[in-house]
Design an enzyme around this catalytic site. Structure first.
Site, PDB file in Angstrom:
ATOM      1  N   HIS A   9     -27.485 -27.664 -22.682  1.00  0.00           N
ATOM      2  CA  HIS A   9     -26.592 -27.708 -23.850  1.00  0.00           C
ATOM      3  C   HIS A   9     -26.127 -29.133 -24.147  1.00  0.00           C
ATOM      4  O   HIS A   9     -26.162 -30.026 -23.292  1.00  0.00           O
ATOM      5  CB  HIS A   9     -25.376 -26.812 -23.615  1.00  0.00           C
ATOM      6  N   GLU A  82     -24.202 -20.794 -16.512  1.00  0.00           N
ATOM      7  CA  GLU A  82     -23.975 -21.723 -15.405  1.00  0.00           C
ATOM      8  C   GLU A  82     -23.433 -20.949 -14.205  1.00  0.00           C
ATOM      9  O   GLU A  82     -23.001 -19.793 -14.326  1.00  0.00           O
ATOM     10  CB  GLU A  82     -22.978 -22.800 -15.856  1.00  0.00           C
TER      11      GLU A  82
END
Length: 216
Positions: A9, A82
């Protein structure tokens, strides 16, 4: 054989402040939005069969910058999140060291089965996280008919795939790049990953929100 464009990201304010994000849903900052837009332009002519993303905003908005100009839909997967760091989330290194000195040492030693104190959510061990991340990407890449897919995810997920390819233990310090809005090209043959290209950020050089303009 499926080619996977693994994408970390774009930048967030917590990246800048070196605060652990984990499952905390932090959005892109202005630089991250710029990076995502540059990524979308760079991949506009790349043939893609599907675009997947973590369901956390920083990854989803990065994936949307790739999908929207192509008229494609982003498919979200919690398995691409994550690692959950429990009580560590929102803290930087000095704060973690001060509040949780023993757990901080376990983190720095990359102990694969260490579980940090619970925060808003229960922390994952490194073993649990890496197994979850690798399994999710393997499953997506094994979908019949997919030749090339884009996967917008997080630094820890990229770390797990790289170590899997290199047969590198988690106790080994990271000595490879995991860069915001980078393109990392990997193949999956149903059993093994292979790295074609890693850490490509050429598309971010001199890129701006409006192509051809430089707001700085």
């Amino acid at each position: 054989m499926t080619e996977i464009l693994l994408i970390r990201h774009g930048e967030t304010e917590w990246n800048v402040g070196k605060r652990l994000q984990g499952h905390t849903d932090i959005g892109l900052n202005s630089e991250g939005v710029r990076q995502a837009a540059a990524l979308g332009r760079a991949l506009l002519d790349e043939p893609l069969d599907a675009i997947f993303s973590s369901d956390l905003r920083r990854a989803y908005d990065t994936a949307q910058a790739v999908a929207l100009p192509r008229g494609m839909k982003v498919q979200t997967e919690q398995g691409l999140r994550e690692r959950c760091f429990g009580a560590f989330e929102g803290l930087n290194h000095p704060e973690i060291k001060e509040r949780y000195p023993e757990d901080y040492l376990a983190w720095q030693h990359r102990e694969i089965d260490a579980r940090y104190p619970d925060g808003e959510r229960r922390a994952e061990t490194l073993r649990e996280f890496s197994a979850r991340a690798v399994a999710c990407i393997s499953r997506l890449a094994s979908t019949p008919g997919y030749r090339k897919i884009a996967v917008a995810t997080h630094g820890g997920v990229l770390d797990s795939i790289y170590r899997r390819v290199k047969n590198m233990g988690y106790e080994h310090p990271r000595d490879f790049d995991v860069l915001n809005a980078s393109i990392n090209r990997v193949t999956w043959d149903g059993q093994n990953f292979k790295i074609l290209q890693w850490g490509d950020v050429a598309h971010l050089e001199h890129a701006s929100l409006d192509e051809g303009d430089n707001p700085k």
